[in-house]
Scaffold this active site. Structure first.
Site, PDB file in Angstrom:
ATOM      1  N   TYR A 247       2.821   2.292  -2.543  1.00 26.30           N
ATOM      2  CA  TYR A 247       3.961   2.204  -3.448  1.00 26.30           C
ATOM      3  C   TYR A 247       3.488   2.001  -4.887  1.00 26.30           C
ATOM      4  O   TYR A 247       2.361   1.569  -5.122  1.00 26.30           O
ATOM      5  CB  TYR A 247       4.873   1.039  -3.059  1.00 26.30           C
TER       6      TYR A 247
ATOM      7  N   THR B 219       3.059  -1.119  -1.826  1.00 25.76           N
ATOM      8  CA  THR B 219       3.793  -1.869  -1.016  1.00 25.76           C
ATOM      9  C   THR B 219       4.193  -0.878   0.007  1.00 25.76           C
ATOM     10  O   THR B 219       4.627  -0.087  -0.311  1.00 25.76           O
ATOM     11  CB  THR B 219       4.724  -2.719  -1.793  1.00 25.76           C
TER      12      THR B 219
ATOM     13  N   LYS C 244       0.827  -1.198   0.000  1.00 23.89           N
ATOM     14  CA  LYS C 244       0.000   0.000   0.000  1.00 23.89           C
ATOM     15  C   LYS C 244       0.867   1.256   0.000  1.00 23.89           C
ATOM     16  O   LYS C 244       1.768   1.404   0.808  1.00 23.89           O
ATOM     17  CB  LYS C 244      -0.924   0.000   1.216  1.00 23.89           C
TER      18      LYS C 244
ATOM     19  N   ASP D 228       3.574   0.816   2.722  1.00 21.40           N
ATOM     20  CA  ASP D 228       4.052   1.661   3.654  1.00 21.40           C
ATOM     21  C   ASP D 228       4.973   1.010   4.622  1.00 21.40           C
ATOM     22  O   ASP D 228       5.641   1.748   5.296  1.00 21.40           O
ATOM     23  CB  ASP D 228       2.917   2.364   4.380  1.00 21.40           C
ATOM     24  N   LYS D 229       5.077  -0.298   4.756  1.00 21.20           N
ATOM     25  CA  LYS D 229       5.952  -0.914   5.734  1.00 21.20           C
ATOM     26  C   LYS D 229       6.869  -1.898   5.026  1.00 21.20           C
ATOM     27  O   LYS D 229       6.445  -2.710   4.238  1.00 21.20           O
ATOM     28  CB  LYS D 229       5.137  -1.653   6.807  1.00 21.20           C
TER      29      LYS D 229
END
Length: 381
Positions: free
Chosen positions: A81, A129, A79, A130-131
């Site tokens: 990215y 793609t 999320k 936040d962590k």
């Protein structure tokens, strides 16, 4: 989408990975290039020599470190990215690899010039793609290739169990609970996928006589349901040698259509035949690449006394915690806000599971617009 993937690169100072990036213990395995010949007479002694004579790169302080090839086990949520791969010159569209390489440079694992040119560190991916979190690393042989050495992949798919509710009942029902008999039927249908089948109807641009459309599935099942945020969910798990574009989502979509009553069970057998079958494609939101498997590599090198098997038992607790905190929470919150599964279920009546090949070609192959391409394996890396 969570991906637990092995990335392969040559790291001048791999020990820094543990200190500066991972934040959890990482174990050093054997040598890289030496490992290819460690089973030969004098292999262990040769390994020690090669450890001392590997290629070197200088750090910012002028010190030089020998290059060592390692695998990184990385978990991330997609999320926020713009995909996985770096896009040089497109700084406004941040990708997972942008953040990963920047972290490796900051932690002094690679020189800054390797971040600008990833070919210098032999960077490879084992899948498309936040962590972001690097959970571990292990030394591999010099000839190791994260894509080509991969034997199989395991994916999971998190979905609300209302997806299996009969079509004649209200679909947007947060109080729905999957009964044991329906779960048993779901798992019986998923078990039909085990073995080698022709999945030309489960992807695009492959004909029924294309040999590459045949894929081998070793396991597929649905877990016991569980409650999250006032609704019931379940996790579907599938392992196979490789997967084609759309394949997993269509495998799930067809079983959902059968369980809900839109199609008969015979459609599964028919979908593996030569005729064209209109197979619905489930939403991409819940799809997660759980694990990549290196069984042949582990059998050959995992017990040679120099290298470790590419298994991540020690990291399982950290993997589960990351998945629960960052992946499942994100998927469930997004599903409850956007209702992607509920919206997709409303399109199932548009599919004609008895349509002939001629009719499907005339109607544009029966594909529904707007679905992404998330279930990518060997064929679409």
């Amino acid at each position: 989408m969570l991906k637990l993937r092995q990335l392969f690169c040559a790291v001048p100072n791999p020990r820094v990975v543990c200190r500066g990036l991972v934040g959890s213990p990482g174990e050093m395995a054997g040598d890289g290039e030496a490992g290819k010949r460690s089973a030969e007479p004098g292999g262990a002694q040769s390994a020690e020599k090669r450890l001392k004579t590997g290629a070197e790169d200088g750090g910012e302080d002028g010190r030089r470190f020998p290059k060592r090839k390692v695998v990184l086990l990385m978990a991330y949520s997609g999320k926020g990215y713009y995909g996985m791969q770096r896009n040089p010159g497109c700084s406004h569209f941040k990708t997972i690899e942008d953040d990963l390489v920047a972290a490796l440079v900051r932690a002094a694992c690679i020189p800054e010039n390797h971040g600008d040119d990833m070919k210098k560190m032999s960077f490879q991916r084992c899948a498309r793609t936040d962590k972001i979190r690097v959970l571990g690393f292990k030394r591999v042989t010099g000839g190791f290739n994260s894509k080509n050495n991969c034997d199989a992949r395991t994916y999971s798919y998190l979905l609300p169990t209302v997806a299996f509710k009969p079509k004649d009942h209200a679909q947007d029902d947060a109080s729905f609970s999957l009964d044991p008999a329906t779960l048993q039927k779901v798992n019986r249908l998923f078990a039909c996928y085990k073995g080698t089948h022709n999945f030309h109807n489960f992807t695009s641009q492959k004909g029924p006589r294309d040999p590459s459309a045949k894929r081998y599935i070793t396991q597929m099942s649905c877990s016991e349901p569980f409650l999250r945020q006032g609704a019931e969910f379940a996790v579907i798990t599938v392992r196979g040698q490789s997967f084609m574009m759309h394949q997993i989502r269509k495998m799930i979509g067809l079983v959902i259509a059968v369980v809900k009553g839109y199609a008969g069970e015979e459609v599964l057998e028919r979908s593996w035949g030569e005729e064209k079958v209109d197979v619905p494609k489930a939403p991409g939101l819940g799809l997660v690449l759980e694990r990549v498997h290196f069984d042949r590599y582990n059998k050959r090198f995992g017990g040679d006394g120099v290298h470790e098997a590419l298994e991540w038992t020690a990291e399982e607790e950290a993997i589960a915690a990351f998945k629960e905190e960052h992946i499942y929470t994100s998927i469930i919150e997004t599903e409850r806000q956007e209702k992607s599964m509920i919206s997709w279920l409303a399109t199932l009546s548009n599919h004609s599971f008895d349509t002939t090949s001629t009719e499907l070609r005339r109607s544009g192959d029966g594909e529904q617009a707007g679905d992404g391409d998330d279930d990518r394996g060997n064929e679409s890396d």
